[in-house]
Every structure is written in C-alpha cells, then in structure tokens.
Design a protein around this motif. Sequence first.
Motif, PDB file in Angstrom:
ATOM      1  N   HIS A   1       0.860  -1.257   0.012  1.00  0.00           N
ATOM      2  CA  HIS A   1       0.009   0.140   0.175  1.00  0.00           C
ATOM      3  C   HIS A   1       0.827   1.066  -0.021  1.00  0.00           C
ATOM      4  O   HIS A   1       1.779   1.350   0.755  1.00  0.00           O
ATOM      5  CB  HIS A   1      -0.918  -0.046   1.313  1.00  0.00           C
ATOM      6  N   THR A   2       0.759   2.329  -0.993  1.00  0.00           N
ATOM      7  CA  THR A   2       1.645   3.337  -0.905  1.00  0.00           C
ATOM      8  C   THR A   2       0.572   4.661  -0.699  1.00  0.00           C
ATOM      9  O   THR A   2      -0.432   4.750  -1.349  1.00  0.00           O
ATOM     10  CB  THR A   2       1.776   3.477  -2.377  1.00  0.00           C
ATOM     11  N   ALA A   3       1.154   5.427   0.163  1.00  0.00           N
ATOM     12  CA  ALA A   3       0.630   6.947   0.378  1.00  0.00           C
ATOM     13  C   ALA A   3       1.527   8.019  -0.073  1.00  0.00           C
ATOM     14  O   ALA A   3       2.946   7.624   0.019  1.00  0.00           O
ATOM     15  CB  ALA A   3       0.190   6.989   1.994  1.00  0.00           C
TER      16      ALA A   3
ATOM     17  N   MET B   1       2.355  12.159   0.546  1.00  0.00           N
ATOM     18  CA  MET B   1       2.412  13.149   1.689  1.00  0.00           C
ATOM     19  C   MET B   1       3.271  14.288   1.582  1.00  0.00           C
ATOM     20  O   MET B   1       4.358  13.914   1.169  1.00  0.00           O
ATOM     21  CB  MET B   1       2.299  12.569   3.237  1.00  0.00           C
TER      22      MET B   1
ATOM     23  N   HIS C   1       3.773  -1.283   3.762  1.00  0.00           N
ATOM     24  CA  HIS C   1       3.229  -0.021   3.409  1.00  0.00           C
ATOM     25  C   HIS C   1       4.476   0.973   3.045  1.00  0.00           C
ATOM     26  O   HIS C   1       5.541   0.704   3.500  1.00  0.00           O
ATOM     27  CB  HIS C   1       2.407   0.623   4.569  1.00  0.00           C
TER      28      HIS C   1
ATOM     29  N   VAL D   1       5.597   4.979   2.424  1.00  0.00           N
ATOM     30  CA  VAL D   1       4.978   6.603   2.338  1.00  0.00           C
ATOM     31  C   VAL D   1       5.995   7.356   1.517  1.00  0.00           C
ATOM     32  O   VAL D   1       7.201   7.379   1.832  1.00  0.00           O
ATOM     33  CB  VAL D   1       5.126   6.935   3.823  1.00  0.00           C
TER      34      VAL D   1
ATOM     35  N   GLN E   1       1.741   9.961  -8.675  1.00  0.00           N
ATOM     36  CA  GLN E   1       0.189   9.475  -8.673  1.00  0.00           C
ATOM     37  C   GLN E   1       0.404   7.979  -9.226  1.00  0.00           C
ATOM     38  O   GLN E   1      -0.285   7.097  -8.736  1.00  0.00           O
ATOM     39  CB  GLN E   1      -0.246  10.409  -9.669  1.00  0.00           C
TER      40      GLN E   1
ATOM     41  N   ARG F   1       1.303   5.572  -6.579  1.00  0.00           N
ATOM     42  CA  ARG F   1       0.006   5.327  -5.482  1.00  0.00           C
ATOM     43  C   ARG F   1      -0.734   4.482  -6.123  1.00  0.00           C
ATOM     44  O   ARG F   1      -1.300   3.596  -5.375  1.00  0.00           O
ATOM     45  CB  ARG F   1      -0.523   6.680  -5.334  1.00  0.00           C
TER      46      ARG F   1
END
Length: 687
Positions: free
Chosen positions: A454-456, A458, A587, A589, A605, A608
């Motif tokens: 999972h990639t966020a 920020m 994960h 970030v 983008q 993500r």
Amino acid sequence: MLAQQRLTSLKGVGDKLAQKLAGLGLTTVQDLLLHLPYRYQDKTRLTPLHALRPFAEQLAQGTITSQRFTQGRRASLLVELDGGALTLRFFHFNHNQARQFLRGKQVRAFGEVRPGPTGLEIVHPQYRIFDPDNPPPLQSTLTPVYHSTEGVGQSTWLKLTEQALSLLRQHPLEELLPHALVQEHALPSLNQALHTVHRPEPDDDLDALMNHTHPAQTRLVLEELLAHQLGLARLRAHKAQLNAPVLPPSNLVNALLVSLPFQLTGAQQRVLEAVQADLQKPHPMQRLVQGDVGSGKTIIAALAALQAADAGYQAAVMAPTEILAEQHRNHFLEWLEPLNVPVAWLNGRLSAAQRREQLARIASGEAKVVIGTHALFQKEVEFARLGLVIIDEQHRFGVHQRLALHQKGQAAGLHPHQLIMTATPIPRTLAMAAYGDLDVSVIDELPPGRKPVHTAVMSMDKRLEVMDHLAERCREGVQAYWVCPLIEQSDALDAQAAEETLKLFAQRHPDLQVGLVHGRMKAQDKDAIMQAFKAGDLQLLVATTVIEVGVNVPNASLMVIENAERLGLAQLHQLRGRVGRGAKQSHCVLLYQPPLSDTARRRLQIMRETTDGFKIAEEDLAIRGPGEVLGTRQTGGLTFRLAELPRDEALLPTARQWAQWLLHNSPELADALHARWLHNRQDYALA
C-alpha cells in the motif's frame, strides 16, 4: 556519392569542426542529411501577451515600459513589456546591450515562458528591437533545432544543412525502401522527406511537423527502424553461428530444488526450463530474464550456474553494486556450499592477500562459481573454463564492460552462454527495439503469500508526524526503512540527509534501535549494520538509495522515502520493492517537497495507483524516453536519429516484418539500408 563525400568538402568545415561532428557520428554529407531536427521552433505567429502559456516556447511582442538591474545571488537585467505583462530576464549582459532597451521601442522575443517572481518571464530570449512603425516580417516556416555538441551552435547547423540540401538536389540519394512498402503507407520519397524535415515550406502541415506526425517524418522513422531491426536480425543470425559448450542436465539442479524451503512458481519453472534448454545447445544462449522486484530471479541464476559447474565449466555472476553482489554471494553460498560447489568472491575491497587467493582459485578452475562487481572484468582475472556469464541489472554496465567479461570465456573456439537479468521491467515495445537479438523470458508471478504494498503520498510538512507514527509501529514489532536521497546536507538541493535524520530519530525516540547505511561506509561496517537489521537487532534502518537493489529483509514491512519527487519511477519502484517480501501487509510512504512539477506529480500518482512493474515501466518510458530507461545514454546502446519510443511504437511491427522480408528476398537492399543508417556504429554482437 553523398554517402562517401566527406564533410570537410563543405564550406566552413575545417579539421576542428570536422572532429566535433565526428564525435556525433557524422563524417559524410549523407550522415549530415540524416542528422535530423529533433524539434522545431515556431516563429511564424505572434502570441498576444495576455494569451501566453507557461512552460511553452512562444513568440511575443510588446512595448518596452521599463528596464532595471537587480542585485541578488545573481545580478540580472530586467526588461518589462506593456507594464509588466511580460518580463525579459538576462543574467549575462553588457551595458551596451542594456542601453538598447529604450522605453517606447518594440521588442519581439522568443523563448520558453515561465512563471517569475512578479509574473510571466522569458530568460535569455532570442529578441529583436524595432520601431513601432517598422515591424520586421514574421518567419514563413518553422525553424529546425538540431542535437548538437559543445561549440557548434544552431546557426552552424543551418549553414551546413543548407549546403547538404543543395548537394542533395544535384545528387539524390538512392531509394532503398521496397516500392510496395512506400505505396502501402502512402509515403513520400526519401529525398522529398529530407527536404521537408530539414526545411519545411509554408504550405507544409506545420502542426503535423511540430507533433512528429507528418508523412515525411513517418517515412524517415520507418526507414530508420527498419535499418535497426535489420541490425538486430543480423546479430541474432551471427550469434547462432558461434559455438558454445554443451551443458547437459544436472543432478545437482535437482538436489538444490529438493533442498529449497519453497517451491518455484509456475513462471519460475517456465523460465528455468527455457534456460536449461538453451544451455544444452551448441550455440551461446543469449537470454534476457525480466522479473519484477522480488519475483525470484536469483534462484534461476543459481540453478543455471549449477548446470555449468556440473558440466566442468565455471559461471561468472556480475552485479553492479557491492550490496547486490554481496546479496548474491550470501544466497549462492547458502545454496551451493552444501552441494560441494566452491564459490569465489571478487570485489574492489579485498586485501591484496585475499585478492591473490581468489584470483588463484579462479585461474586454476577450483572455483566453479565466481561472484563479483565490475572487478570481474579486470585484466588480471583469468578463468580456467568460463562457460556461463550471468549479468544482473545489465543496463548499469557499459557495453565495453560486458564485452570484456564475455571475451574472457572465449577459449578453444567456444563462446560462453550469457544470461542477463533485470528487475527493471522493460516495456514490450522497448524490448522489441532494444533486445530483438535476445530471447526474452518474463517471470510475471510473485511467490505465493506476497501482498501488494500500500502506498501513500504526503507533503514533507507531515514529516515529524510520519516519524512519530513509524516509531510507534516499530515498538509494535514492525521493522522499517527510512530512505534519504543524500548522505550530507546540501543547501543546493534542500534535501534532508540520512545523518541528520538519524540524529533527529535519536532525539525524538531515544528508545529505538536505529542503524545507518550509506555508500561511503566501509564494506564491513555496512555489512555489520545490514546483518543486524536482518537479524532483528535493529528496528529501523536509515539509508540512502544504496538499498535500492539487493537488500532482502522479509520482516521489514514499512518504508518511508523522503524527497520522493527527486527520484525517477524505476528507482522508486526498486526502493519500494525492499518491503512486501514477507507475509505481512506492507506500506510505503512517499514524502514530497512542494511545489511539485507536473512530471513529479505524475510519477507519484503512478506509484500510488499501481505496484505492477510493467505498468510503471511503460509510464517511465513515456516520461523519460528509452535512452534513460535503458541507461544507454552513456553506453552506446539504443539511440535513434529521429525515431522515438513509445511515440513510434506502432511502426515497429511493420519494420520487423519488412526486415525479415528484405533479408530473405533482397539482401543487397538490406545491406545498403544497414550501411546508410548504422555504418558508423560498432555492433557489439556479444555484449
């Protein structure tokens, strides 16, 4: 004949200029004619000041309302048009030049419009000052822009190509494309196309030329791609005639497979069978194995090396970085030593005594598998019977380096088999264009139990908040990476450094066990930190991008990459691949420093939205182009004069099909096409 006429026959080309042009591969008038404009400047129309668009080259015109000097980090001359609607900025200027910008005069300026401190501006525009009642005429056609080299300006290219086109009118180049192909695609003749591309006429479709969709450009792109595909087909045919050691099936391979704590995936099994079949043939294997991060390429390499060792030959495994080479060494020792297959290790950091010992083991043939970095192709390294060369992340090595290692195995008229591996997925289009001479296998299946990361994304504004959250997760038993792009603080790049980050973690979370790894550390110190992290003695590893490849810690399930906007898609994908190697949900970030450019926003983008390496590679190709994706800008690999991927990918199947037709039905045309486009490039048939 323009194909033989030297450039020194042109007016203005002396020895010095001829030498610079030769550096670009241009020695004849035909070479110059095939040195095509890569873009055009449109000075045929004026854009009103109120309609100027940022980040585009435009021709603007306005009245000078003020001019002034500014003092700062760099002194500059600012010329304002129409009360500041557009500013012309000059960093390099003299006072005589500045005095020409008189209030009330008109200026026509061309260049890239950019946002400035007080509005839109053009830095160092091409410009012309004139009286309002005597405006100069607009240009009637597009201005070609050529790839160049230091000391050769665009005006020189215009003068030289003008002479070359004049000669072309007197001595047209021979038409080499089959008539049926020209008719099928409704293409202009070669000579028409060259005139159009170098010197468009006012009634040509200028928009099509700007967008590289003009039939003249298509005609030349297709001929270039056809010549390139002919070259690849010849390489493949040449390699098929060479002799290689026959390496029969090995019982050691079966012994290793039985001992493994995991089963090969279906994709691994399929690729292994293809490799084993290649090694049994009397001609050199030339196979590229693509596999996404963590797909299990290393075990395929080890099984291939066992097949060579059991047949009495040596296998050399070359990796681009010490960390990756050490990772391979650890795996190979774990898998091969129990089978009594001796492994040698060679890198640039061995002591003199250690190096002598390893060199002796390699030269005597005692070492059956040799693993190392670029140290493997140094002159003093001699193999007894090199039967297989395995190159990991081959695009990171120069073509000369790969060739040097391959030549070490040429003995008794035999050439070693070659297995190339990459974790940088190569789009199908690019593989067809760059590796048409190789057999390509894809490991398109991850080991069972792996979950997508999972990639966020920020902003760096939340950096401290992310740090605190990461520390909390580490206390819960998670191991994590924190990746920084630099080793030390740099004011110029404004990037947080790994050493500063380590100090900050120590201040905010003194209870955490944190290690630091970067490229300037001694090998043994780096090794010790990595082993401690792998053993679970460290909860957090702060690192630079040295961990991009070759680091495998299944328990690590959290990664933070700061200043992610500074990294390319391939590098971000490789880094993210260090997590997600165990059964836990992982994960990642991505922290970015605003404001983001359009390209950086697009990259983040994509990261993500997908973890599919091939989708990411397609996007990377679209953003960066093939030379950067393959790393061939420095290595003399895939470069085109006019063709561009993926823009022209629709023409590749046609080029490939007609290349085969020409080779079988008109070899003399094939020879002439290959000579026209590729005569001044060395074919590294085995690199």
